[in-house]
Design a protein around this motif. Structure first.
Motif, PDB file in Angstrom:
ATOM      1  N   TYR A  57      -7.336  29.367  48.078  1.00  0.00           N
ATOM      2  CA  TYR A  57      -8.544  30.138  47.833  1.00  0.00           C
ATOM      3  C   TYR A  57      -9.772  29.997  48.798  1.00  0.00           C
ATOM      4  O   TYR A  57     -10.415  31.008  49.099  1.00  0.00           O
ATOM      5  CB  TYR A  57      -8.822  30.110  46.353  1.00  0.00           C
ATOM      6  CG  TYR A  57     -10.088  31.017  45.953  1.00  0.00           C
ATOM      7  CD1 TYR A  57     -10.130  32.086  45.263  1.00  0.00           C
ATOM      8  CD2 TYR A  57     -11.251  30.300  45.959  1.00  0.00           C
ATOM      9  CE1 TYR A  57     -11.064  33.046  44.885  1.00  0.00           C
ATOM     10  CE2 TYR A  57     -12.285  30.908  45.676  1.00  0.00           C
ATOM     11  CZ  TYR A  57     -12.325  32.345  44.964  1.00  0.00           C
ATOM     12  OH  TYR A  57     -13.358  33.126  44.820  1.00  0.00           O
ATOM     13  N   TRP A  58      -9.915  29.005  48.921  1.00  0.00           N
ATOM     14  CA  TRP A  58     -11.330  28.464  49.654  1.00  0.00           C
ATOM     15  C   TRP A  58     -10.999  28.774  51.276  1.00  0.00           C
ATOM     16  O   TRP A  58     -11.895  29.147  51.950  1.00  0.00           O
ATOM     17  CB  TRP A  58     -11.695  26.826  49.567  1.00  0.00           C
ATOM     18  CG  TRP A  58     -12.339  26.762  48.212  1.00  0.00           C
ATOM     19  CD1 TRP A  58     -11.546  26.043  47.264  1.00  0.00           C
ATOM     20  CD2 TRP A  58     -13.242  27.030  47.881  1.00  0.00           C
ATOM     21  NE1 TRP A  58     -12.355  25.653  46.150  1.00  0.00           N
ATOM     22  CE2 TRP A  58     -13.482  26.346  46.452  1.00  0.00           C
ATOM     23  CE3 TRP A  58     -14.430  27.880  48.155  1.00  0.00           C
ATOM     24  CZ2 TRP A  58     -14.599  26.604  45.573  1.00  0.00           C
ATOM     25  CZ3 TRP A  58     -15.600  28.015  47.372  1.00  0.00           C
ATOM     26  CH2 TRP A  58     -15.650  27.267  46.128  1.00  0.00           C
ATOM     27  N   LEU A  59      -9.731  28.553  51.602  1.00  0.00           N
ATOM     28  CA  LEU A  59      -9.469  28.868  52.996  1.00  0.00           C
ATOM     29  C   LEU A  59      -9.712  30.360  53.287  1.00  0.00           C
ATOM     30  O   LEU A  59     -10.286  30.946  54.175  1.00  0.00           O
ATOM     31  CB  LEU A  59      -7.942  28.568  53.225  1.00  0.00           C
ATOM     32  CG  LEU A  59      -7.429  28.604  54.541  1.00  0.00           C
ATOM     33  CD1 LEU A  59      -8.089  27.658  55.397  1.00  0.00           C
ATOM     34  CD2 LEU A  59      -5.916  28.406  54.603  1.00  0.00           C
ATOM     35  N   PHE A  60      -9.029  31.263  52.495  1.00  0.00           N
ATOM     36  CA  PHE A  60      -9.404  32.738  52.697  1.00  0.00           C
ATOM     37  C   PHE A  60     -11.004  33.038  52.416  1.00  0.00           C
ATOM     38  O   PHE A  60     -11.495  33.872  53.102  1.00  0.00           O
ATOM     39  CB  PHE A  60      -8.649  33.584  51.343  1.00  0.00           C
ATOM     40  CG  PHE A  60      -7.339  34.197  51.833  1.00  0.00           C
ATOM     41  CD1 PHE A  60      -7.021  35.264  52.395  1.00  0.00           C
ATOM     42  CD2 PHE A  60      -6.230  33.024  51.844  1.00  0.00           C
ATOM     43  CE1 PHE A  60      -5.573  35.722  52.553  1.00  0.00           C
ATOM     44  CE2 PHE A  60      -4.864  33.485  52.142  1.00  0.00           C
ATOM     45  CZ  PHE A  60      -4.678  34.763  52.672  1.00  0.00           C
ATOM     46  N   TYR A  61     -11.591  32.445  51.536  1.00  0.00           N
ATOM     47  CA  TYR A  61     -13.272  32.469  51.230  1.00  0.00           C
ATOM     48  C   TYR A  61     -13.806  32.391  52.508  1.00  0.00           C
ATOM     49  O   TYR A  61     -14.680  33.207  52.856  1.00  0.00           O
ATOM     50  CB  TYR A  61     -13.640  31.515  50.310  1.00  0.00           C
ATOM     51  CG  TYR A  61     -14.725  31.446  49.688  1.00  0.00           C
ATOM     52  CD1 TYR A  61     -15.238  32.381  48.709  1.00  0.00           C
ATOM     53  CD2 TYR A  61     -15.657  30.450  49.997  1.00  0.00           C
ATOM     54  CE1 TYR A  61     -16.375  32.217  48.066  1.00  0.00           C
ATOM     55  CE2 TYR A  61     -16.953  30.574  49.663  1.00  0.00           C
ATOM     56  CZ  TYR A  61     -17.466  31.426  48.657  1.00  0.00           C
ATOM     57  OH  TYR A  61     -18.612  31.434  48.142  1.00  0.00           O
ATOM     58  N   TYR A  62     -13.605  31.155  53.247  1.00  0.00           N
ATOM     59  CA  TYR A  62     -14.079  30.897  54.500  1.00  0.00           C
ATOM     60  C   TYR A  62     -13.820  31.671  55.752  1.00  0.00           C
ATOM     61  O   TYR A  62     -14.569  32.062  56.497  1.00  0.00           O
ATOM     62  CB  TYR A  62     -14.109  29.367  54.941  1.00  0.00           C
ATOM     63  CG  TYR A  62     -14.927  28.408  53.990  1.00  0.00           C
ATOM     64  CD1 TYR A  62     -16.416  28.837  53.764  1.00  0.00           C
ATOM     65  CD2 TYR A  62     -14.445  27.622  52.846  1.00  0.00           C
ATOM     66  CE1 TYR A  62     -17.233  27.933  52.964  1.00  0.00           C
ATOM     67  CE2 TYR A  62     -15.120  27.018  52.047  1.00  0.00           C
ATOM     68  CZ  TYR A  62     -16.489  27.235  51.991  1.00  0.00           C
ATOM     69  OH  TYR A  62     -17.418  26.378  51.056  1.00  0.00           O
ATOM     70  N   PHE A  63     -12.605  31.990  55.579  1.00  0.00           N
ATOM     71  CA  PHE A  63     -12.081  32.838  56.872  1.00  0.00           C
ATOM     72  C   PHE A  63     -12.798  34.461  56.789  1.00  0.00           C
ATOM     73  O   PHE A  63     -13.201  34.932  57.619  1.00  0.00           O
ATOM     74  CB  PHE A  63     -10.668  33.177  56.905  1.00  0.00           C
ATOM     75  CG  PHE A  63      -9.906  31.897  57.824  1.00  0.00           C
ATOM     76  CD1 PHE A  63     -10.321  31.905  59.051  1.00  0.00           C
ATOM     77  CD2 PHE A  63      -8.837  31.093  57.205  1.00  0.00           C
ATOM     78  CE1 PHE A  63      -9.698  30.670  59.804  1.00  0.00           C
ATOM     79  CE2 PHE A  63      -8.259  30.340  58.011  1.00  0.00           C
ATOM     80  CZ  PHE A  63      -8.899  29.982  59.160  1.00  0.00           C
ATOM     81  N   GLY A  64     -13.039  34.600  55.308  1.00  0.00           N
ATOM     82  CA  GLY A  64     -13.806  36.121  55.185  1.00  0.00           C
ATOM     83  C   GLY A  64     -15.080  35.928  55.592  1.00  0.00           C
ATOM     84  O   GLY A  64     -15.402  36.900  56.296  1.00  0.00           O
ATOM     85  N   SER A  65     -15.678  34.804  55.486  1.00  0.00           N
ATOM     86  CA  SER A  65     -17.186  34.567  55.607  1.00  0.00           C
ATOM     87  C   SER A  65     -17.297  34.517  57.223  1.00  0.00           C
ATOM     88  O   SER A  65     -18.028  35.125  57.649  1.00  0.00           O
ATOM     89  CB  SER A  65     -17.517  33.057  55.108  1.00  0.00           C
ATOM     90  OG  SER A  65     -18.759  32.757  55.749  1.00  0.00           O
ATOM     91  N   SER A  66     -16.199  33.861  57.961  1.00  0.00           N
ATOM     92  CA  SER A  66     -16.293  33.890  59.538  1.00  0.00           C
ATOM     93  C   SER A  66     -15.989  35.077  60.026  1.00  0.00           C
ATOM     94  O   SER A  66     -16.725  35.773  60.953  1.00  0.00           O
ATOM     95  CB  SER A  66     -15.391  32.808  60.031  1.00  0.00           C
ATOM     96  OG  SER A  66     -15.624  31.384  59.445  1.00  0.00           O
ATOM     97  N   ILE A  67     -14.914  35.731  59.752  1.00  0.00           N
ATOM     98  CA  ILE A  67     -14.389  37.001  60.454  1.00  0.00           C
ATOM     99  C   ILE A  67     -15.195  38.312  60.140  1.00  0.00           C
ATOM    100  O   ILE A  67     -15.751  38.924  60.899  1.00  0.00           O
ATOM    101  CB  ILE A  67     -13.056  37.300  59.971  1.00  0.00           C
ATOM    102  CG1 ILE A  67     -12.182  36.062  60.478  1.00  0.00           C
ATOM    103  CG2 ILE A  67     -12.282  38.569  60.557  1.00  0.00           C
ATOM    104  CD1 ILE A  67     -10.560  36.362  59.969  1.00  0.00           C
ATOM    105  N   LEU A  68     -15.502  38.576  58.662  1.00  0.00           N
ATOM    106  CA  LEU A  68     -16.170  39.733  58.380  1.00  0.00           C
ATOM    107  C   LEU A  68     -17.636  39.462  58.645  1.00  0.00           C
ATOM    108  O   LEU A  68     -18.544  40.347  59.222  1.00  0.00           O
ATOM    109  CB  LEU A  68     -16.019  40.188  56.886  1.00  0.00           C
ATOM    110  CG  LEU A  68     -16.390  41.459  56.309  1.00  0.00           C
ATOM    111  CD1 LEU A  68     -15.905  42.498  57.220  1.00  0.00           C
ATOM    112  CD2 LEU A  68     -16.151  41.648  54.885  1.00  0.00           C
TER     113      LEU A  68
END
Length: 404
Positions: free
Chosen positions: A350-361
């Motif tokens: 969950y947190w992995l997706f959370y921070y990848f979303g933060s970085s990419i988007l």
């Protein structure tokens, strides 16, 4: 691994054990997020110090979130090999020491390297905190406990930015980093002394075959995958707004001063209300309904950011912030509760997706804003939120939940 202990021994409402858990879990969130984002308001000062562009110094912020993502990837496999409390204590104290050490680092590249390392070690808290709460706290008070943890995250993110701005203006950016590092170290010591050890979990040797099986289950399970993608989209939208609204407010027709814009992070207070409200509503309504409602309000707040009236923009930002944290609280709670086994793997993903979303988007929308306009930027965010809403609408919890 859970111990064979009567569930009635779990921390319940009014118990001293629950009070210590809620206090310390709040402090952990406060420490983690104060450290992760403390450089954000000080980038111009660091740019002047190192004689580089603000773009170069922005790596001081992104390095920590990159380290966080890498750490979460590791802890998705290894978190269950360590004591829950032991891992969190190590993360809090070691990250605070790295922040303190950052005060005397003369090189920007070395400071960025330390940022990656700091994000990596501090990820140990995020990897197991939700798992600990769902294991150790009575089911009736889990929502309140998770809300307390996420409130700490929210206030930490807000206070880290605002405190860093005020301290840096008065004492210089290096002394501001030192003071926040010392504060985080003290919080780590308090956590170490007061946080209760796990009663319902024993560290276990990592079974990589089992871990891969668990992660494959979570990543291919439609219910969990929709939650993960929702978290990535919503976090990406949230970071985008707070990254680039400053540029909007500096320009016509607002033309606000840097001093006034700096206090935009006070809006994070509404995030605390969002987590608290969610904790209360979860006792009365279905979790998925609360999540859908939160996303709808977040969408409304985003639309209001199109206005050229500063009061409407402020109201929209407050609604947007409150709704995002309400949605994040509910999505993370649903993730932790769904996973009967492999909780740390489920929450780490969950947190992995959370921070990848933060970085990419969060980064990608900046290029769109630069190339086009604020209206196009907001339109992309609206599409992202609607996509998240559609995913959540389709996410009906199965009657018989398959165990990971």
């Amino acid at each position: 691994m859970q111990k064979n202990i009567d569930p009635s021994e779990k921390a319940s409402q009014g118990s001293q054990r629950l009070r210590y858990i809620k206090l310390c879990i709040f402090f952990s969130g406060l420490s983690v997020f104060a450290q992760l984002y403390l450089f954000q308001p000080m980038l111009p000062m660091a740019a002047e110090q190192f004689k580089v562009s603000v773009g170069d110094t922005s790596l001081l912020v992104s390095s920590s979130t990159i380290g966080m993502a890498l750490g979460l990837l590791l802890f998705a496999f290894k978190a269950d090999s360590y004591s829950r409390k032991g891992l969190m204590v190590f993360s809090l104290i070691s990250s605070a020491l790295l922040t303190i050490i950052s005060t005397w680092i003369p090189s920007l590249s070395l400071l960025i390297t330390i940022g990656v390392l700091k994000g990596f070690v501090v990820s140990g808290v995020s990897a197991v905190a939700l798992a600990y709460l769902t294991e150790e706290v009575s089911a009736l008070v889990i929502p309140a406990a998770i809300s307390m943890y996420l409130s700490g995250n929210t206030i930490g993110g807000m206070s880290g930015r605002i405190l860093a701005t005020l301290l840096a203006g008065e004492f210089g950016w290096r002394n501001a980093v030192l003071m926040i590092g010392i504060e985080s170290f003290i919080l780590g010591i308090i956590f170490w002394k007061l946080f209760p050890e796990s009663k319902f979990f024993n560290p276990q040797k990592t079974d990589y075959h089992l871990k891969v099986k668990q992660m494959k289950f979570f990543l291919t399970n439609p219910y969990m995958l929709r939650l993960y993608v929702t978290a990535a989209l919503l976090m990406g939208v949230f970071v985008s707004v707070y990254n680039y609204l400053t540029f909007r407010l500096e320009a016509y027709p607002f033309s606000l001063s840097h001093f006034i814009i700096a206090f935009i992070f006070l809006m994070y207070i509404f995030g605390v209300f969002g987590t608290m409200i969610t904790g209360r509503l979860s006792k009365r309504f279905q979790m998925n309904d609360i999540l859908k409602g939160s996303i709808l309000f977040m969408l409304t707040g985003t639309v209001l950011l199109l206005s050229e009236n500063i009061y409407i923009v402020i109201f929209g930002l407050a609604l947007f912030t409150l709704s995002f944290f309400a949605a994040h609280t509910m999505a993370s709670q649903m993730t932790a509760l769904y996973a009967k086994r492999g909780k740390s793997s489920a929450t780490s993903i969950y947190w992995l997706f959370y921070y990848f979303g933060s970085s990419i988007l969060g980064s990608g929308t900046g290029y769109l804003l630069h190339a086009y306009s604020w209206n196009v930027f907001i339109a992309i965010l609206i599409i992202s939120i609607i996509t998240a809403l559609l995913l959540v609408t389709a996410n009906v919890l199965p009657r018989e939940r398959k165990k990971a």
